[in-house]
Design a protein around this motif. Structure first.
Motif, PDB file in Angstrom:
ATOM      1  N   HIS A 104       0.811  -1.221   0.000  1.00 36.97           N
ATOM      2  CA  HIS A 104       0.000   0.000   0.000  1.00 36.97           C
ATOM      3  C   HIS A 104       0.848   1.276   0.000  1.00 36.97           C
ATOM      4  N   ILE A 105       2.154   1.189   0.256  1.00 33.52           N
ATOM      5  CA  ILE A 105       2.982   2.400   0.245  1.00 33.52           C
ATOM      6  C   ILE A 105       3.979   2.420  -0.912  1.00 33.52           C
ATOM      7  N   LYS A 106       4.087   1.316  -1.661  1.00 31.57           N
ATOM      8  CA  LYS A 106       5.005   1.293  -2.802  1.00 31.57           C
ATOM      9  C   LYS A 106       4.497   2.227  -3.906  1.00 31.57           C
ATOM     10  N   GLN A 107       5.411   2.972  -4.519  1.00 29.57           N
ATOM     11  CA  GLN A 107       5.033   3.811  -5.646  1.00 29.57           C
ATOM     12  C   GLN A 107       6.262   4.079  -6.505  1.00 29.57           C
ATOM     13  N   SER A 108       6.025   4.441  -7.757  1.00 30.56           N
ATOM     14  CA  SER A 108       7.091   4.984  -8.588  1.00 30.56           C
ATOM     15  C   SER A 108       7.181   6.468  -8.255  1.00 30.56           C
ATOM     16  N   THR A 116      11.194  -0.830  -1.102  1.00 29.35           N
ATOM     17  CA  THR A 116      10.264  -0.007  -0.320  1.00 29.35           C
ATOM     18  C   THR A 116      10.382  -0.322   1.166  1.00 29.35           C
ATOM     19  N   ALA A 117      10.480  -1.604   1.496  1.00 24.99           N
ATOM     20  CA  ALA A 117      10.626  -2.002   2.900  1.00 24.99           C
ATOM     21  C   ALA A 117      11.917  -1.457   3.505  1.00 24.99           C
ATOM     22  N   LEU A 118      12.909  -1.204   2.658  1.00 24.29           N
ATOM     23  CA  LEU A 118      14.186  -0.647   3.126  1.00 24.29           C
ATOM     24  C   LEU A 118      14.200   0.883   3.087  1.00 24.29           C
ATOM     25  N   GLY A 119      13.069   1.480   2.693  1.00 24.51           N
ATOM     26  CA  GLY A 119      12.986   2.937   2.622  1.00 24.51           C
ATOM     27  C   GLY A 119      13.562   3.526   1.350  1.00 24.51           C
ATOM     28  N   ILE A 120      13.754   2.696   0.308  1.00 24.33           N
ATOM     29  CA  ILE A 120      14.361   3.131  -0.951  1.00 24.33           C
ATOM     30  C   ILE A 120      13.272   3.364  -1.998  1.00 24.33           C
ATOM     31  N   LYS A 121      13.320   4.516  -2.651  1.00 22.08           N
ATOM     32  CA  LYS A 121      12.361   4.838  -3.711  1.00 22.08           C
ATOM     33  C   LYS A 121      12.860   4.320  -5.052  1.00 22.08           C
TER      34      LYS A 121
END
Length: 243
Positions: A31-35, A185-190
């Motif tokens: 739900h928080i993953k995005q390009s 995303t889980a690692l805070g990387i975009k």
């Protein structure tokens, strides 16, 4: 999850054991993953995190390559610029691109798909104004300048490659990408796509040579790094897209 391909149709079978999703940390970041299509802050990704991404199990025939060498990054910037010149002078490409943009909240709520203006960092507008803006102000030169700035602000470039170049390979590449993107995303990387060199056939061959990939096919090209999230494009409820 399994899938099958027959007569031009892809069938996906979703199977989750009871309670598994609640304990799966990749599932919980969907739900928080995005390009994230914006400038990143240039911070390097810790080596340990890159190693974790590089060691992630991928689908059969798919591999991942992280590009950090300055000369290769310069070459990729050049290919992205070439891709913009080709694609933005292709009327069919531009018409399809515009058809997927949701220029205002009413459109976004009606379709619940595509790419919202807010997710691109642009203000909301009526469709006819948005289309006029794209027609007169979105061009290869301007887009290339923005893409170069965004690439240079990124920590690393990531390429997904496949041994073959057929429909099954494309599916496996997509599944592998989703796993990598969720893990990042889980690692805070975009992440954000810079796919022009993969989408234009003649540039794909140049990218293959630049990466010394031999006969392996570059399918997806992305940049990774750190930045604040942008507003999210809306998506349809799961109940509307599962049979």
């Amino acid at each position: 999850m399994g899938y099958s391909f027959e007569d031009g149709a892809i069938s996906v079978n979703l199977e989750l054991a009871d309670g598994k999703a609640n304990n799966d940390w990749l599932f919980n970041v969907i739900h928080i993953k995005q390009s994230t299509r914006r400038q990143y802050d240039g911070r390097p990704i810790p080596g340990a995190d890159l190693e974790r991404l590089a060691s992630l199990p991928l689908e059969k025939g798919v591999s991942v390559l992280f590009v950090t060498e300055p000369e290769k990054i310069e070459g990729i910037i050049g290919l992205v610029k070439e891709g913009n010149s080709i694609q933005m002078n292709d009327r069919d490409f531009m018409q399809e691109l515009i058809s997927w943009i949701r220029f205002n909240e009413a459109e976004a709520n009606r379709y619940r798909d595509g790419l919202s203006s807010k997710a691109m960092g642009n203000p909301s507008s009526p469709r006819f104004i948005g289309k006029l803006f794209m027609k007169f102000f979105l061009n290869a030169k301007g887009q290339s300048k923005k893409d170069e700035k965004y690439i240079r602000s990124s920590s690393v470039l990531m390429v997904l490659l496949s041994e073959n170049n057929d429909i099954i390979s494309w599916i496996n590449t997509g599944r592998s990408f989703e796993r990598l993107a969720l893990f990042a995303t889980a690692l805070g990387i975009k992440n954000a796509h810079i796919n022009q060199p993969c989408e234009v056939p003649e540039l794909k061959k140049k990218l293959q040579k630049l990466l010394s990939a031999g006969n392996i096919h570059p399918q997806l090209l992305l940049r990774l790094g750190y930045a604040e999230s942008l507003p999210r494009s809306l998506r349809r409820p799961v109940s509307e897209v599962i049979i």
